[in-house]
Enzyme design. Structure first.
Site, PDB file in Angstrom:
ATOM      1  N   THR A 199      -0.714   2.238   6.865  1.00 50.56           N
ATOM      2  CA  THR A 199      -0.711   0.923   6.023  1.00 50.56           C
ATOM      3  C   THR A 199      -0.601  -0.273   6.937  1.00 50.56           C
ATOM      4  O   THR A 199       0.195  -0.059   8.034  1.00 50.56           O
ATOM      5  CB  THR A 199       0.325   0.908   5.162  1.00 50.56           C
ATOM      6  OG1 THR A 199       0.520  -0.324   4.586  1.00 50.56           O
ATOM      7  CG2 THR A 199       1.774   0.901   5.794  1.00 50.56           C
ATOM      8  N   GLY A 200      -1.459  -1.399   6.799  1.00 47.64           N
ATOM      9  CA  GLY A 200      -1.329  -2.339   7.736  1.00 47.64           C
ATOM     10  C   GLY A 200      -2.613  -3.237   7.438  1.00 47.64           C
ATOM     11  O   GLY A 200      -3.275  -3.239   6.629  1.00 47.64           O
ATOM     12  N   GLY A 253      -5.833  -3.647   7.661  1.00 39.20           N
ATOM     13  CA  GLY A 253      -6.879  -2.460   7.536  1.00 39.20           C
ATOM     14  C   GLY A 253      -8.202  -2.554   8.524  1.00 39.20           C
ATOM     15  O   GLY A 253      -8.503  -1.533   9.351  1.00 39.20           O
ATOM     16  N   GLY A 307     -10.846  -1.772   3.027  1.00 36.73           N
ATOM     17  CA  GLY A 307      -9.929  -1.541   4.152  1.00 36.73           C
ATOM     18  C   GLY A 307     -10.028  -0.257   4.579  1.00 36.73           C
ATOM     19  O   GLY A 307     -10.944   0.615   4.656  1.00 36.73           O
ATOM     20  N   ASP A 308      -8.738   0.239   5.372  1.00 42.56           N
ATOM     21  CA  ASP A 308      -8.872   1.532   5.929  1.00 42.56           C
ATOM     22  C   ASP A 308      -8.306   2.739   5.070  1.00 42.56           C
ATOM     23  O   ASP A 308      -8.726   3.817   5.651  1.00 42.56           O
ATOM     24  CB  ASP A 308      -7.941   1.535   7.397  1.00 42.56           C
ATOM     25  CG  ASP A 308      -6.463   1.145   6.620  1.00 42.56           C
ATOM     26  OD1 ASP A 308      -6.351  -0.020   5.743  1.00 42.56           O
ATOM     27  OD2 ASP A 308      -5.449   1.525   7.112  1.00 42.56           O
ATOM     28  N   THR A 316       0.682  -1.174   0.104  1.00 42.67           N
ATOM     29  CA  THR A 316      -0.110   0.017  -0.033  1.00 42.67           C
ATOM     30  C   THR A 316       0.873   1.216  -0.081  1.00 42.67           C
ATOM     31  O   THR A 316       2.063   1.259   0.547  1.00 42.67           O
ATOM     32  CB  THR A 316      -0.928  -0.037   1.214  1.00 42.67           C
ATOM     33  OG1 THR A 316      -1.642  -0.958   1.203  1.00 42.67           O
ATOM     34  CG2 THR A 316      -1.747   1.433   1.502  1.00 42.67           C
ATOM     35  N   ARG A 332     -15.016  -6.303  -0.079  1.00 42.97           N
ATOM     36  CA  ARG A 332     -14.220  -5.634   1.234  1.00 42.97           C
ATOM     37  C   ARG A 332     -13.645  -4.492   0.964  1.00 42.97           C
ATOM     38  O   ARG A 332     -12.866  -4.375  -0.214  1.00 42.97           O
ATOM     39  CB  ARG A 332     -13.143  -7.000   1.532  1.00 42.97           C
ATOM     40  CG  ARG A 332     -12.528  -6.606   2.779  1.00 42.97           C
ATOM     41  CD  ARG A 332     -11.132  -5.849   2.582  1.00 42.97           C
ATOM     42  NE  ARG A 332     -10.348  -5.379   3.697  1.00 42.97           N
ATOM     43  CZ  ARG A 332      -9.397  -5.054   3.494  1.00 42.97           C
ATOM     44  NH1 ARG A 332      -8.674  -4.382   2.622  1.00 42.97           N
ATOM     45  NH2 ARG A 332      -8.465  -4.647   4.880  1.00 42.97           N
TER      46      ARG A 332
HETATM   47  N1  ASP Z   1      -4.491  -1.153   4.810  1.00 46.74           N
HETATM   48  C1  ASP Z   1      -4.520  -1.769   3.641  1.00 46.74           C
HETATM   49  C2  ASP Z   1      -5.977  -2.435   3.626  1.00 46.74           C
HETATM   50  O1  ASP Z   1      -6.437  -3.228   4.451  1.00 46.74           O
HETATM   51  C3  ASP Z   1      -3.630  -2.784   3.289  1.00 46.74           C
HETATM   52  C4  ASP Z   1      -2.249  -2.493   3.577  1.00 46.74           C
HETATM   53  O2  ASP Z   1      -1.808  -1.511   3.975  1.00 46.74           O
HETATM   54  O3  ASP Z   1      -1.370  -3.469   3.212  1.00 46.74           O
HETATM   55  O4  ASP Z   1      -6.613  -2.361   2.634  1.00 46.74           O
END
Ligand code: ASP
Length: 331
Positions: free
Chosen positions: A250-251, A253, A229-230, A199, A227
């Site tokens: 990032t992470g 989500g 994410g954040d 991301t 789906r």
């Molecule tokens: N945060 C992103 C999501 O959950 C994914 C990522 O940052 O790797 O969509």
């Protein structure tokens, strides 16, 4: 009399340019970018790969910084940086995004302007080459904040943004990851699986003191049911407020949404007066970790101080400011 005056004049003239150029008089400009956090082990990364990642991070960083240096806005700087990372096949955004369960790429992006508190986001778009550009158009050209799916693509068509066939986003590496995730019948994400990161995001402060944040992603490999994410959720993965700070995350989500990470960091600065760096550290290693969330954030505060914080093995990241800081790091 004249002879006595001249040396004084020369001294003043000689000192003047230095005083004008000195750091103390120049407003602070700063930018930080990320290219995802997760399980990034040195062993799994070949030297060629590492060079390629670093080169694209550097290119994005310097392009964004160049805009700030020329007096451009933080919004222009972060969009420029994020677009470069979206166009790079190495990151999970734009070209090179991960595949969803049905074998297509569904992209999310968001942007927020710290000066006006306006924000724009798109979710689940499949044909927009640079989702961050579309997110900015949502912010600047509609009364809305978040457009999803077909409606967002209809808006994209109306606005004349670059549309591409789904095949444009395809990369072999991400396809193999989908096959592997489907074989194991699970959703794969960067925080638990090697090589799923990517991301991208950027935060910046321009010379007028305006802050901005942007994030763009393909989400999680093998995601289904629409789906989201954040990243495109304002306050979760993306947030900016001139009075406090700007954050891109990032992470994993779902956890970032539940802990409302980006807003939480700025709210702590506003309400308890802690520094943005301390707030980022506490949220990423405290609140987020407590509920099971993995990942990281990049933050710029109202004075241009940068913080890059993560609770995973690594985070692709880079930072540059007018005090001479310039770094690109992974682990
Ligand atoms: N945060 C992103 C999501 O959950 C994914 C990522 O940052 O790797 O969509």
């Amino acid at each position: 009399m004249r002879a006595a005056f001249l040396p004084v004049l020369w001294t003043l003239l000689a000192a003047a340019p230095a005083a004008i150029a000195s750091d103390g008089d120049e407003p602070m400009i700063a930018i930080a970018i990320h290219g995802g956090a997760g399980v990034i082990s040195r062993a799994s990364m070949s030297p060629e790969n590492e060079r390629a990642y670093r080169a694209d991070l550097e290119r994005a960083l310097d392009a964004g910084y160049g805009i700030l240096e020329q007096g451009g806005s933080s919004l222009d700087a972060i969009v420029t940086a994020v677009k470069i990372l979206e166009d790079s096949p190495y990151f999970n955004a734009g070209k090179g995004a991960v595949f969803s369960h049905s074998g297509i790429n569904e992209l999310d992006a968001a942007i927020m302007d710290g000066a006006t508190q306006k924000a724009g986001a798109v979710a689940g778009v499949k044909h927009v080459r640079n989702p961050i550009e579309l997110a900015r158009m949502v912010m600047e050209r509609t009364p809305h904040v978040l457009l999803a799916g077909e409606g967002a693509e209809e808006f994209a068509l109306e606005q004349g943004v670059t549309l591409v066939p789904g095949s444009y986003f395809h990369t072999e590496r991400r396809w193999k990851q989908l096959e592997e995730a489907q074989r194991q019948d699970r959703v794969a994400d960067a925080t638990r699986d090697t090589d799923y990161f990517g991301t991208v995001g950027a935060v910046a402060r321009d010379r007028h003191g305006n802050l901005a944040a942007a994030t763009s992603t393909g989400g999680m490999t093998n995601k289904r049911w629409g789906r989201i994410g954040d990243s495109p959720i304002i306050g979760a993965g993306t947030y900016a407020d001139n009075a406090t700070c700007a954050v891109s995350a990032t992470g994993s989500g779902e956890y970032f949404i539940r802990a409302v990470v980006a807003h939480e960091i700025c709210a702590r600065v506003r309400l308890s007066g802690v520094s943005a760096a301390a707030a980022a550290r506490d949220v990423v290693h405290g609140r987020l970790k407590e509920i099971g969330g993995d990942g990281g954030v990049i933050v710029v505060d109202r004075d241009g101080a940068l913080a890059l914080e993560f609770n995973t093995e690594g985070m692709f990241r880079a930072a540059r400011d007018s005090r001479g800081r310039r770094e690109v790091a992974i682990y």
